[in-house]
Design a protein around this motif. Structure first.
Motif, PDB file in Angstrom:
ATOM      1  N   ALA A  96       0.836  -1.202   0.000  1.00  0.00           N
ATOM      2  CA  ALA A  96       0.000   0.000   0.000  1.00  0.00           C
ATOM      3  C   ALA A  96       0.870   1.251   0.000  1.00  0.00           C
ATOM      4  O   ALA A  96       0.594   2.211  -0.734  1.00  0.00           O
ATOM      5  N   GLY A  97       1.927   1.247   0.789  1.00  0.00           N
ATOM      6  CA  GLY A  97       2.837   2.388   0.825  1.00  0.00           C
ATOM      7  C   GLY A  97       3.565   2.586  -0.487  1.00  0.00           C
ATOM      8  O   GLY A  97       3.726   3.714  -0.960  1.00  0.00           O
ATOM      9  N   GLU A 100       1.200   4.149  -2.947  1.00  0.00           N
ATOM     10  CA  GLU A 100       0.981   5.553  -2.606  1.00  0.00           C
ATOM     11  C   GLU A 100       2.145   6.423  -3.090  1.00  0.00           C
ATOM     12  O   GLU A 100       1.943   7.458  -3.724  1.00  0.00           O
ATOM     13  N   SER A 103       2.572   6.296  -7.087  1.00  0.00           N
ATOM     14  CA  SER A 103       1.491   6.942  -7.847  1.00  0.00           C
ATOM     15  C   SER A 103       1.314   8.408  -7.463  1.00  0.00           C
ATOM     16  O   SER A 103       0.490   9.102  -8.059  1.00  0.00           O
ATOM     17  N   GLY A 105      -0.142   9.371  -4.928  1.00  0.00           N
ATOM     18  CA  GLY A 105      -1.455   9.450  -4.310  1.00  0.00           C
ATOM     19  C   GLY A 105      -2.626   9.438  -5.281  1.00  0.00           C
ATOM     20  O   GLY A 105      -3.773   9.530  -4.865  1.00  0.00           O
ATOM     21  N   ARG A 106      -2.362   9.270  -6.587  1.00  0.00           N
ATOM     22  CA  ARG A 106      -3.453   9.325  -7.573  1.00  0.00           C
ATOM     23  C   ARG A 106      -4.240   8.021  -7.673  1.00  0.00           C
ATOM     24  O   ARG A 106      -5.333   8.002  -8.214  1.00  0.00           O
ATOM     25  N   LYS A 109      -6.953   3.183  -3.021  1.00  0.00           N
ATOM     26  CA  LYS A 109      -6.689   1.846  -2.505  1.00  0.00           C
ATOM     27  C   LYS A 109      -7.919   1.237  -1.852  1.00  0.00           C
ATOM     28  O   LYS A 109      -8.636   1.907  -1.127  1.00  0.00           O
TER      29      LYS A 109
END
Length: 191
Positions: A96-97, A100, A103, A105-106, A109
């Motif tokens: 997940a990190g 993040e 990307s 943040g785009r 999740k």
């Protein structure tokens, strides 16, 4: 409105299966592996490898709008020792990190528990249903399913390179992507 394109990821400490799919089509699949000899360190090596692989996947597939990563859970009476589930959870969190960061943040999740996205259906049966949904012929083994060689799987980027045993993880990644794509489509239909 275009269909969400989902990166489905089935975390593991040795073989992470991933897929890119919409509600109607599997676009690409792959595996991230750990070469650690020591099983106590395989999750550490995996975190390093996924830190390298995730940015490549996202840069090669800018169409990805969402990622769906299975969240491990400890089940009372399960075969897996709790310490293995903890290692798996660390890998899922690192995934997940990595998404993040890579990307910016785009990419949104989703992190469902196994019971949320596949219920209590045995893995081979659930995977056979996933393949059937996408029109992929599959061979069912006692532990998992793998594609049986058909035009539908031949069109999927990366499928030819997947080893038969790795389909155990890749098929779950396809299932996670489908689950997320279905949920996102349902949410888009609501007023």
């Amino acid at each position: 409105m275009s269909l969400p394109v989902v990166l489905g990821i089935d975390p593991d400490t040795r073989h992470i299966g991933w897929s890119i799919a919409t509600k109607h089509e599997v676009l690409a699949v792959g595996v991230i592996t750990s070469s650690a000899e020591d099983s106590d360190l395989s999750h550490v090596q995996m975190i390093t490898n996924l830190g390298l692989a995730v940015p490549v996947i996202l840069s090669e597939h800018p169409e990805i709008t969402h990622v769906c990563i299975e969240t491990p859970m400890v089940r009372h009476g399960a075969k897996a020792p709790p310490k293995d589930i903890i290692k798996l959870t660390v890998v899922a969190g690192a995934l997940a990190g990595a998404v993040e960061v890579a990307s910016g943040g785009r990419v949104a999740k989703l992190m469902p528990f196994p019971s949320e996205w596949k219920g209590q259906v045995p893995k081979p049966i659930h995977q056979a249903r996933i393949f059937a949904h996408y029109g992929i012929l599959a061979t069912q083994l006692p532990t998992h399913c793998y594609p049986a060689g058909c035009k539908a799987i031949a069109r999927v980027q990366g499928a030819a390179a997947i080893k038969r045993g790795d389909w155990k993880h890749v098929a779950d990644a396809i299932g996670l992507a489908r689950w997320a794509a279905d949920r996102l489509a349902e949410a888009a239909r609501r007023p």
